[in-house]
Write a protein that holds these residues in place. Structure first.
Motif, short mmCIF file in Angstrom:
data_model
loop_
_atom_site.label_atom_id
_atom_site.label_comp_id
_atom_site.label_asym_id
_atom_site.label_seq_id
_atom_site.Cartn_x
_atom_site.Cartn_y
_atom_site.Cartn_z
N PHE A 7 -0.63 -4.43 -44.48
CA PHE A 7 0.61 -4.64 -45.25
C PHE A 7 0.50 -4.00 -46.63
O PHE A 7 1.47 -3.43 -47.14
CB PHE A 7 0.89 -6.13 -45.40
CG PHE A 7 1.11 -6.87 -44.11
CD1 PHE A 7 1.72 -6.25 -43.03
CD2 PHE A 7 0.70 -8.19 -43.96
CE1 PHE A 7 1.93 -6.93 -41.83
CE2 PHE A 7 0.89 -8.87 -42.77
CZ PHE A 7 1.50 -8.24 -41.70
N ALA A 8 -0.70 -4.06 -47.22
CA ALA A 8 -0.89 -3.44 -48.53
C ALA A 8 -0.72 -1.93 -48.46
O ALA A 8 -0.14 -1.31 -49.36
CB ALA A 8 -2.27 -3.80 -49.08
N TYR A 9 -1.20 -1.30 -47.37
CA TYR A 9 -1.00 0.14 -47.23
C TYR A 9 0.47 0.49 -46.99
O TYR A 9 0.94 1.54 -47.43
CB TYR A 9 -1.89 0.70 -46.12
CG TYR A 9 -3.36 0.61 -46.44
CD1 TYR A 9 -3.87 1.16 -47.61
CD2 TYR A 9 -4.26 -0.04 -45.60
CE1 TYR A 9 -5.21 1.07 -47.94
CE2 TYR A 9 -5.61 -0.13 -45.90
CZ TYR A 9 -6.09 0.42 -47.07
OH TYR A 9 -7.42 0.33 -47.39
N VAL A 10 1.20 -0.39 -46.31
CA VAL A 10 2.64 -0.19 -46.16
C VAL A 10 3.30 -0.22 -47.54
O VAL A 10 4.14 0.63 -47.86
CB VAL A 10 3.26 -1.26 -45.24
CG1 VAL A 10 4.79 -1.18 -45.27
CG2 VAL A 10 2.76 -1.09 -43.81
N GLU A 11 2.91 -1.20 -48.35
CA GLU A 11 3.47 -1.29 -49.69
C GLU A 11 3.11 -0.07 -50.53
O GLU A 11 3.92 0.40 -51.34
CB GLU A 11 2.99 -2.58 -50.37
CG GLU A 11 3.56 -3.83 -49.71
CD GLU A 11 3.00 -5.13 -50.28
OE1 GLU A 11 3.50 -6.21 -49.89
OE2 GLU A 11 2.06 -5.06 -51.10
N LEU A 12 1.90 0.46 -50.32
CA LEU A 12 1.50 1.68 -51.03
C LEU A 12 2.42 2.84 -50.66
O LEU A 12 2.88 3.59 -51.54
CB LEU A 12 0.04 2.01 -50.70
CG LEU A 12 -0.52 3.30 -51.30
CD1 LEU A 12 -0.55 3.23 -52.82
CD2 LEU A 12 -1.92 3.59 -50.75
N GLY A 13 2.68 3.01 -49.36
CA GLY A 13 3.57 4.08 -48.94
C GLY A 13 4.97 3.92 -49.50
O GLY A 13 5.59 4.88 -49.97
N LEU A 14 5.48 2.68 -49.47
CA LEU A 14 6.81 2.42 -50.01
C LEU A 14 6.86 2.71 -51.51
O LEU A 14 7.85 3.23 -52.02
CB LEU A 14 7.22 0.97 -49.73
CG LEU A 14 7.48 0.62 -48.25
CD1 LEU A 14 7.68 -0.88 -48.10
CD2 LEU A 14 8.68 1.39 -47.72
N SER A 15 5.77 2.37 -52.22
CA SER A 15 5.74 2.62 -53.66
C SER A 15 5.74 4.10 -53.99
O SER A 15 6.12 4.50 -55.09
CB SER A 15 4.50 1.96 -54.29
OG SER A 15 3.31 2.68 -53.98
N ARG A 16 5.34 4.94 -53.01
CA ARG A 16 5.38 6.40 -53.18
C ARG A 16 6.73 6.98 -52.80
O ARG A 16 6.91 8.19 -52.80
CB ARG A 16 4.28 7.04 -52.34
CG ARG A 16 2.85 6.78 -52.80
CD ARG A 16 2.57 7.48 -54.12
NE ARG A 16 1.18 7.44 -54.50
CZ ARG A 16 0.33 8.46 -54.37
NH1 ARG A 16 0.74 9.60 -53.85
NH2 ARG A 16 -0.93 8.34 -54.76
N GLY A 17 7.67 6.11 -52.40
CA GLY A 17 8.99 6.59 -52.00
C GLY A 17 9.05 7.11 -50.58
O GLY A 17 10.05 7.76 -50.21
N LEU A 18 8.04 6.83 -49.76
CA LEU A 18 8.03 7.30 -48.38
C LEU A 18 8.90 6.40 -47.51
O LEU A 18 9.05 5.20 -47.78
CB LEU A 18 6.60 7.33 -47.84
CG LEU A 18 5.61 8.25 -48.57
CD1 LEU A 18 4.22 8.12 -47.96
CD2 LEU A 18 6.08 9.70 -48.51
N ASP A 19 9.44 6.96 -46.46
CA ASP A 19 10.26 6.24 -45.49
C ASP A 19 9.34 5.49 -44.54
O ASP A 19 8.51 6.09 -43.86
CB ASP A 19 11.13 7.24 -44.73
CG ASP A 19 12.08 6.56 -43.74
OD1 ASP A 19 11.86 5.39 -43.37
OD2 ASP A 19 13.05 7.23 -43.30
N VAL A 20 9.49 4.16 -44.46
CA VAL A 20 8.59 3.35 -43.64
C VAL A 20 8.65 3.77 -42.18
O VAL A 20 7.64 3.72 -41.46
CB VAL A 20 8.89 1.85 -43.80
CG1 VAL A 20 10.26 1.48 -43.21
CG2 VAL A 20 7.79 1.00 -43.17
N ASP A 21 9.81 4.21 -41.71
CA ASP A 21 9.91 4.64 -40.32
C ASP A 21 9.18 5.96 -40.07
O ASP A 21 8.88 6.30 -38.92
CB ASP A 21 11.38 4.78 -39.91
CG ASP A 21 12.07 3.44 -39.73
OD1 ASP A 21 11.40 2.50 -39.25
OD2 ASP A 21 13.26 3.32 -40.07
N VAL A 22 8.88 6.70 -41.14
CA VAL A 22 8.15 7.97 -41.02
C VAL A 22 6.65 7.76 -41.15
O VAL A 22 5.87 8.28 -40.36
CB VAL A 22 8.65 8.98 -42.07
CG1 VAL A 22 7.78 10.25 -42.04
CG2 VAL A 22 10.10 9.34 -41.81
#
Length: 568
Positions: A252-267
């Protein structure tokens, strides 16, 4: 036929029509036909949290076809000595039916050191293969079609520069890097919790992982840049519920890291995979795997906004439990490994490594590695376990264990999030301010306070006490200790591996363009300071044959090291 079963049937029929079901014998040993899946009788209520294979929340598996669509990948963990020796072992694994490679690195490589570093003395090539630069990667995969074979690399601290060397080796072999498939471990959180192979503090490591997520999403879309690892947490002594909860919290923390970078979670979420331990308690392990899929799907959909199935899927590799192997009566380890592998298959693993009987003593001999490989092949070819999706689904015992595992994990998640909120700044509306996200804050706080370390230590101590009292029994250790076994012949890595590797490294340094190396390293340092994505300049440094020690040493000098808290 009820609606849920009809939906499953439609998906299965679609896969069958599209040719996604293997042409194989799906009957019992006696020739009896078996269905692809079993569930409650028509009209009986279906628990939505259990569902059907291929349907959210994926408790029963990611695909409606189960292993009829695609069997798990047989991926044997291997690597020793120099790149040439490991390449020979990889070719044998593939020739004998292995479906993918999993690279074991030696200790200097795992710690970002060159083979001629004084701190590497006596360790080169002993617990895995020595990799000093992209040239070693070329040799390691020579003659292996990297665009056809999936490759897993078990390394975290220096994962990004090692991955860059892998990309350069693929380029030099004429392989389109967009076609590369496999997994890179990269998971730094579990290093602070259990394995202790970090290079810097958490902040710089997360910076590199964020850069890697961005780069792979854009340039290497098939490769999974983070394999979130519970294996090492379990091997350090955690319970099954702790392994599950700590691992998913890291995810979950790595998901939050990706989201904080502006990445699309579905990508980017499909680029996250998992790595679990399969221990000896068969039903507990099956429940753990089923609960993991269900929890991940629910959190990704409800908490992080994933809308596609692929973004909600928890794909995982499993390795049988090294910590369960015994030096006493080592042939008994074959039985342990078979039971643990069976648990992984019943739990729906996507790929599997089976440990060799002698791994508690040394790296596997060729004979022991063959037995480990054959163990998987017997399961796949002879036992019928691949015929039916989630064959234990609906068992009162297994479903109760799965529910209990999920509830235990949710309690641990709540504790981790509460740690992340303690003492943090709040916005004007009273909400807690997180640099990355609430689970990330909790994981970092738990690392900084030594909480994870203490929880694992307490669980390990409790098990050891039970073992010493005889409440937990291990054959050959505290019961059934009589044996006719004789000592094993084990694999030994000679000192010449180190001397040859050091000589090759020094010759490589003499032959390269030092000006190009210095310029590439200077650009890498500039990127570390100015906020650019660090993967492109790191790739350029690897193309110039900068060594792992030079790249990691440069960043350690810039960012400093890390000392864990004392907590006992």
């Amino acid at each position: 036929m009820d609606d849920a079963r009809a939906r499953w049937q439609a998906r299965f029929d679609s896969a069958l029509t599209a040719g996604r079901v293997r042409d194989a014998d799906f009957t019992t040993l006696s020739g009896q036909e078996v269905d692809p899946v079993y569930g409650p009788p028509d009209g009986a209520p279906v628990d939505e949290r259990v569902g059907w294979p291929g349907e959210y929340p994926f408790t029963r598996g990611l695909h409606p076809t189960g292993y009829r669509g695609r069997a798990w990948t047989i991926r044997q963990f291997a690597g020793f000595g120099n790149a040439e020796q490991s390449n020979d072992r990889y070719r044998k694994i593939l020739a004998n039916g292995g479906g993918g490679l999993s690279v074991a690195f030696d200790m200097p490589t795992l710690m970002g050191k060159d083979s001629d570093d004084p701190r590497s003395l006596g360790e080169v090539g002993h617990c895995g293969v020595a990799i000093d630069s992209a040239a070693d990667m070329e040799v390691l995969f020579r003659g292996i079609p990297l665009d056809e074979v999936t490759t897993s690399m078990t390394i975290s601290g220096p994962a990004v520069p090692v991955f860059c060397m892998y990309l350069v080796a693929a380029e030099r072999a004429g392989v389109d890097t967009r076609r590369l498939d496999g997994t890179l471990q990269t998971d730094i959180f579990k290093e602070y919790m259990a394995q202790k192979e970090w290079l810097f503090g958490p902040g710089p490591h997360l910076r590199l992982i964020g850069d890697l997520l961005e780069h792979c999403a854009a340039e290497v879309p098939r490769y999974k840049p983070v394999s979130v690892s519970g294996y090492h947490i379990r091997e350090a002594g955690s319970t099954a519920a702790q392994e599950l909860a700590f691992t998913l919290a890291d995810g979950f923390a790595y998901v939050e890291l990706g989201l904080s970078r502006g990445l699309d979670v579905d990508v980017f979420a499909p680029g996250l995979s998992f790595f679990f331990d399969a221990h000896i308690d068969l039903f507990e392990e099956v429940a753990k795997f089923r609960a993991a899929r269900r929890i991940w799907a629910r959190w990704l959909r409800e908490r992080y906004g994933a809308t596609t199935d692929k973004a909600q899927w928890l794909r995982f590799h499993t390795q049988t439990a090294g910590v369960s192997l015994t030096a006493q009566q080592p042939y008994t380890n074959v039985v342990r490994t078979a039971v643990e592998a069976l648990a992984a298959v019943f739990g729906g693993t996507n790929s599997l490594h089976t440990n060799a009987l002698d791994e508690t003593l040394a790296l596997p001999s060729e004979q022991a590695a063959e037995i480990a490989l054959r163990t998987q092949q017997v399961l796949a070819e002879e036992t019928g376990v691949a015929n039916v999706a989630d064959p234990l689904g609906g068992s009162w015992y297994v479903e109760a264990l799965t529910d209990r595992m999920e509830a235990d994990a949710e309690r641990i998640f709540a504790t981790i999030e509460a740690m992340g909120e303690a003492g943090r700044d709040r916005a004007a509306d009273g909400s807690v301010v997180h640099e990355v996200g609430p689970m990330t804050s909790g994981v970092l706080r738990g690392i900084e306070d030594g909480w994870f370390l203490a929880e694992i230590a307490d669980a390990s101590f409790a098990y050891q006490v039970a073992l010493e009292k005889g409440e937990k029994r291990v054959v050959g250790v505290n019961c059934h200790t009589e044996s006719v076994s004789t000592p094993l012949e084990i694999l030994r890595v000679g000192h010449e591996v180190e001397t040859d590797q050091v000589a090759a490294l020094q010759a490589r340094r003499s032959a390269r363009d030092d000006g190009a190396v210095r310029a590439a390293l200077a650009d890498l340092l500039a990127a570390a300071r100015d906020g650019r994505n660090m993967v492109p300049p790191m790739l350029q440094a690897c193309r110039a044959e900068a060594t792992l020690g030079e790249i990691c040493g440069l960043l350690q000098e810039e960012w400093g090291g890390y000392t864990e808290p004392a907590r006992f």
